[in-house]
Scaffold this active site. Structure first.
Site, PDB file in Angstrom:
ATOM      1  CD  GLU A 106     -12.340   1.639 -64.253  1.00 30.12           C
ATOM      2  OE1 GLU A 106     -11.581   1.721 -65.392  1.00 30.12           O
ATOM      3  OE2 GLU A 106     -13.531   1.427 -64.195  1.00 30.12           O
ATOM      4  CD  GLU A 126     -12.734   6.376 -67.202  1.00 33.00           C
ATOM      5  OE1 GLU A 126     -12.714   7.560 -66.290  1.00 33.00           O
ATOM      6  OE2 GLU A 126     -12.043   5.374 -66.951  1.00 33.00           O
TER       7      GLU A 126
HETATM    8  N1  COA Z   1      -4.621   6.085 -74.521  1.00 36.35           N
HETATM    9  C1  COA Z   1      -3.685   6.248 -75.472  1.00 36.35           C
HETATM   10  N2  COA Z   1      -2.767   7.308 -75.663  1.00 36.35           N
HETATM   11  C2  COA Z   1      -2.686   8.032 -74.600  1.00 36.35           C
HETATM   12  C3  COA Z   1      -3.370   8.083 -73.693  1.00 36.35           C
HETATM   13  C4  COA Z   1      -4.429   6.984 -73.426  1.00 36.35           C
HETATM   14  N3  COA Z   1      -5.215   6.836 -72.388  1.00 36.35           N
HETATM   15  N4  COA Z   1      -3.064   9.046 -72.766  1.00 36.35           N
HETATM   16  C5  COA Z   1      -2.100   9.803 -73.331  1.00 36.35           C
HETATM   17  N5  COA Z   1      -1.978   9.134 -74.640  1.00 36.35           N
HETATM   18  C6  COA Z   1      -0.963   9.536 -75.603  1.00 36.35           C
HETATM   19  C7  COA Z   1      -1.108  10.728 -76.242  1.00 36.35           C
HETATM   20  O1  COA Z   1      -1.963  10.654 -77.324  1.00 36.35           O
HETATM   21  C8  COA Z   1       0.225  11.361 -76.542  1.00 36.35           C
HETATM   22  O2  COA Z   1       0.780  10.654 -77.723  1.00 36.35           O
HETATM   23  P1  COA Z   1       1.579  11.472 -78.679  1.00 36.35           P
HETATM   24  O3  COA Z   1       2.787  11.771 -77.886  1.00 36.35           O
HETATM   25  O4  COA Z   1       1.809  10.405 -79.715  1.00 36.35           O
HETATM   26  O5  COA Z   1       0.722  12.700 -79.312  1.00 36.35           O
HETATM   27  C9  COA Z   1       0.903  10.846 -75.383  1.00 36.35           C
HETATM   28  O6  COA Z   1       0.420   9.575 -74.789  1.00 36.35           O
HETATM   29  C10 COA Z   1       1.155  12.005 -74.198  1.00 36.35           C
HETATM   30  O7  COA Z   1      -0.120  12.477 -73.937  1.00 36.35           O
HETATM   31  P2  COA Z   1      -0.194  14.133 -73.797  1.00 36.35           P
HETATM   32  O8  COA Z   1      -1.546  14.265 -73.218  1.00 36.35           O
HETATM   33  O9  COA Z   1       0.220  14.806 -74.619  1.00 36.35           O
HETATM   34  O10 COA Z   1       0.761  14.368 -72.520  1.00 36.35           O
HETATM   35  P3  COA Z   1       0.516  14.943 -71.018  1.00 36.35           P
HETATM   36  O11 COA Z   1       1.717  14.885 -70.104  1.00 36.35           O
HETATM   37  O12 COA Z   1       0.053  16.475 -71.479  1.00 36.35           O
HETATM   38  O13 COA Z   1      -0.815  14.464 -70.424  1.00 36.35           O
HETATM   39  C11 COA Z   1      -2.085  12.886 -69.425  1.00 36.35           C
HETATM   40  C12 COA Z   1      -0.741  13.112 -69.684  1.00 36.35           C
HETATM   41  C13 COA Z   1      -2.202  11.244 -69.105  1.00 36.35           C
HETATM   42  C14 COA Z   1      -2.735  13.494 -68.367  1.00 36.35           C
HETATM   43  C15 COA Z   1      -3.105  12.931 -70.758  1.00 36.35           C
HETATM   44  O14 COA Z   1      -2.411  12.419 -71.752  1.00 36.35           O
HETATM   45  C16 COA Z   1      -4.498  12.534 -70.384  1.00 36.35           C
HETATM   46  O15 COA Z   1      -5.438  13.046 -69.784  1.00 36.35           O
HETATM   47  N6  COA Z   1      -4.851  11.217 -71.137  1.00 36.35           N
HETATM   48  C17 COA Z   1      -6.197  10.685 -71.335  1.00 36.35           C
HETATM   49  C18 COA Z   1      -6.368   9.923 -69.923  1.00 36.35           C
HETATM   50  C19 COA Z   1      -7.769   9.079 -70.218  1.00 36.35           C
HETATM   51  O16 COA Z   1      -8.660   9.602 -70.327  1.00 36.35           O
HETATM   52  N7  COA Z   1      -7.850   7.944 -69.525  1.00 36.35           N
HETATM   53  C20 COA Z   1      -8.934   7.195 -69.406  1.00 36.35           C
HETATM   54  C21 COA Z   1      -9.121   6.683 -70.897  1.00 36.35           C
HETATM   55  S1  COA Z   1     -10.656   5.598 -70.833  1.00 36.35           S
END
Ligand code: COA
Length: 709
Positions: A106, A126
């Site tokens: 966004e 989302e």
């Molecule tokens: N908000 C808060 N914390 C987040 C986050 C977010 N949007 N995205 C990732 N994190 C944190 C995880 O909780 C994790 O924390 P930890 O190490 O304390 O457990 C850390 O970041 C790493 O994330 P992880 O998922 O373990 O790493 P990854 O490399 O496998 O994947 C992403 C990275 C970004 C692809 C995955 O974390 C993801 O899909 N995140 C959500 C994205 C999302 O939904 N965004 C829209 C939010 S409205």
């Protein structure tokens, strides 16, 4: 804490850097700083333009999900900033890499020009959190990529790559990661002086008459998940309204969704899955190295495990006791790979590389050099113990020996190896290369560096992991046992398998992927019955003569489920029809065991009798220290048993219903159905939390709480 957002200048171009490890999530603090720095840029009249980029492994991967729990959470501050940013008269260029997700995308779309590093992925995840994009994403995305592709991205949460992003018009240019900054500065110089191309000013291109049809179907199929309906409404707003009105619609829908039970449950699941990997006391432990893997026993389970490891890049030695068994096993693996290629799930080159990583061998000696052996032989205690003794001698010092089992006592098996510290239990779910869940069973003597190594290995092969202590059935199957017990008991009382499955599967009441009878018919009634019979025979299982008698008698009568064409249901092809033979059997058994029959059981009773005893068993699992946290138990059920994620899991669902109600109804059924075998005894932990207003899904062992696996 250092600055989360900083600015510098190069060649009169302002460079704004976002630095909030690990994934540059847009936290409240970060948004404040972003807002201030955007204003600082707008107040620099001599600057040519702005580039925005993210430090570390990724551009912004979304809003900070933890912030959504704040009672005063609102995206307004960010959204106002995005409007000011887009309104800039001088060019604003987004430089993106890594995973550009949700709020990150966004932010990029509010910029005038987007340059992506090769390998970047884009998505609107989302929906996986029961939300829609809330920072103008539902209105800007269709203006860039067209209505159909936007609806698809928003409704599925799927990511797209650079190539697709470019062909859809989401990004304007691609650059090597190391050249991003120079490309950005050059782009600003080139665009300076011209009227910026603002996404909000573009028209929404309709891409086809059925742009929204798959989303409409999803809405109809998803009661209880309001995010789909909100996604549809916001897409209609994008199609039919101007940008200013469209973002108003989005804001209202988003505000309602953040508070919805489904979104709260999905956010809880997001963190629960990640927290389950964190084991108290393992923080400073270095895991043993696992670079090579051996799998012993190449049946369905062993083949799936070997494949999961090979697909993730591990060299795997597949071992059987004789050549014929090895040939069968290797053929099984080849067939599965072939099927994956055919269905487009695996490319030819990847398939070839995966095959090249696998070597077949006859005899345990072939396992002498590998770092991790996973023994996946038939679920038979004597056999497993004999093999454990041999592996104890054959495996090199320090090698990890994992015994794959769904119910057996890992401590007994570990003891036979003569090196119990090296042993850990694994409970993979079938098919093991597809199912996400892995229950790791920590034995009494499992060494911490072994546990840590198996967790790291599991993550590398893409599993969601939960650690369980040793008990019959571990976390998942121990609870499933109680669930199946009540399902079968209700059939003796007069409910049909269809009545029960429909309540379990109806998203309006619950939403399980499959009800208990349909599940056992698929897994094999014989498999389930054999386990129960062995358990009872061992003296550990219930000595109630009517315990799961329906399934035991179905086994004896060759009603084994789908594989014999008859089980709880009768099958015509894949179609499940009522099976009079099983209904009659249930009626006869009710007579034999003195169970009162009724014409029907209410949907409410079916739901409560399936769910509440299972939740009670979960509370016992916590009391005994078999699981570290309530949330771990929910992760087991959502990842391994088809429990709907949007209900959070059995404990979260029970918490939402209210634990006092759960306790009251358990007491009620104890009175109504009789409680000779203690099935309705309420766990002290559950009773206590109910009276204190606590939640099972928040419960953690350790830190003064009782029990530690
Ligand atoms: N908000 C808060 N914390 C987040 C986050 C977010 N949007 N995205 C990732 N994190 C944190 C995880 O909780 C994790 O924390 P930890 O190490 O304390 O457990 C850390 O970041 C790493 O994330 P992880 O998922 O373990 O790493 P990854 O490399 O496998 O994947 C992403 C990275 C970004 C692809 C995955 O974390 C993801 O899909 N995140 C959500 C994205 C999302 O939904 N965004 C829209 C939010 S409205």
């Amino acid at each position: 804490m250092g600055k989360l957002v900083s600015i510098s200048t190069r060649d009169n171009v302002v460079i704004l850097e976002i630095d909030n490890p690990p994934v540059n999530a847009l936290s409240r603090q970060l948004i404040e700083e972003l807002s201030r720095q955007v204003d600082a840029f707008l107040d620099m009249p001599d600057a040519l333009g702005l580039v925005i980029h993210g430090a570390g492994r990724t551009f912004v991967a979304g809003g900070d999900i933890a912030d959504f729990e704040r009672p005063d959470f609102s995206p307004k501050r960010l959204n106002d900033t995005l409007l000011r940013l887009e309104g800039s008269l001088r060019p604003v260029v987004a430089l993106v890499h890594g995973t550009v997700l949700g709020g990150g995308l966004e932010l990029a779309m509010a910029c005038h020009h987007r340059i992506a590093a090769t390998g970047t992925r884009f998505g609107m995840p989302e929906i996986n959190l029961g939300l829609i994009p809330g920072s103008h994403g539902t209105q800007r995305l269709p203006r860039l990529v067209g209505l159909g592709p936007a609806a698809d991205m928003i409704a599925t949460g799927k990511m797209i790559g650079v190539e697709q992003g470019q062909s859809l018009g989401l990004i304007d240019a691609v650059s090597g990661k190391d050249d991003l900054l120079s490309a950005g500065v050059a782009a600003v110089k080139k665009l300076a002086g011209a009227e910026p191309r603002r996404t909000s000013a573009l028209n929404v291109a309709a891409t086809g008459a059925d742009d929204l049809s798959s989303l409409e179907a999803k809405v109809a199929a998803s009661p209880g998940q309001p995010a789909y309906d909100a996604a549809l409404k916001s897409m209609i707003a994008a199609r039919d309204m101007g940008f200013a009105d469209g973002i108003g619609v989005e804001a209202e829908l988003f505000a309602d969704l953040v508070k919805s039970p489904a979104s709260r449950a999905l956010r809880y699941q997001f963190f629960a899955e990640r927290t389950a990997m964190k084991i108290p006391g393992l923080g400073d432990v270095s895991p043993r190295a696992v670079e090579t893997v051996g799998v012993l026993g190449i049946g369905t389970m062993g083949a799936g495990i070997a494949l999961a490891a090979a697909l993730a890049g591990f060299p795997v030695t597949l071992v059987e006791v004789d050549q014929a068994a090895l040939d069968r096993g290797m053929n099984r693996v080849q067939d599965t790979i072939g099927g994956m290629v055919k269905r487009g799930r695996l490319g030819e080159a990847e398939a070839a590389a995966c095959r090249a990583r696998m070597t077949g061998a006859v005899g345990l000696e072939a396992l002498g050099k590998v770092d991790l052996v996973i023994e996946a032989v038939f679920e038979d205690m004597q056999l497993k113990c004999d093999i454990a003794a041999s592996l104890g001698n054959t495996c090199k010092p320090g090698a990890i020996i994992a015994t794959n089992t769904s119910t057996l006592d890992v401590d007994v098996i570990a003891g036979k190896t003569g090196r119990a510290g090296d042993v850990v239990g694994t409970h993979f779910f079938s098919p093991a290369h597809i199912m996400k869940l892995l229950e790791v069973v920590r034995g009494d003597k499992t060494a911490p560096d072994v546990l840590k190594a198996i967790l790291a290995f599991a993550r590398k092969i893409g599993k969601t992991v939960v650690v369980s202590g040793v008990c019959y059935g571990f976390i998942g199957n121990r609870m499933a046992e109680v669930y199946m017990r009540e399902s079968e008991r209700m059939q003796l009382e007069g409910a049909t398998p269809g009545d029960i499955d429909n309540v379990a599967e109806d998203p309006g009441t619950w939403g399980m992927a499959m009800g208990p009878s349909r599940m056992l018919d698929m897994a094999g009634v014989d498999v389930g019955a054999r386990t129960v019979i062995e358990w009872i025979k061992s003296g550990e299982g219930p000595q109630d003569p009517s315990y799961r008698i329906l399934c035991r008698e179905m086994f004896a009568a060759d009603l084994h489920g789908q594989k014999t064409g008859q089980g709880y249901y009768r099958y015509e092809g894949r179609k499940a029809l009522p099976n009079p033979a099983t209904h009659d059997l249930a009626r006869d058994l009710a007579g034999k065991y003195g169970v009162d029959r009724r014409d029907a059981l209410s949907r409410e009773e079916i739901l409560e009798r399936l769910l509440f005893p299972m939740v009670n068993e979960a509370a016992r699992i916590l009391e005994e220290g078999i699981a570290y946290r309530g949330a771990d138990i929910d992760v087991v059920w959502t990842n391994g048993y088809g429990f709907p994620r949007w209900r959070g899991g059995p404990l979260f669902m029970a918490d939402e219903i209210g634990l006092q109600k759960v306790v009251d109804r358990m007491d009620y059924y104890a009175r109504e159905t009789g409680n000779a075998w203690g099935y309705w005894d309420v766990s002290p932990l559950l009773r206590r939390l109910a009276s204190e207003g606590g939640r099972l899904s928040d419960w953690e062992n350790g830190n003064g709480n009782e029990g530690t696996p």
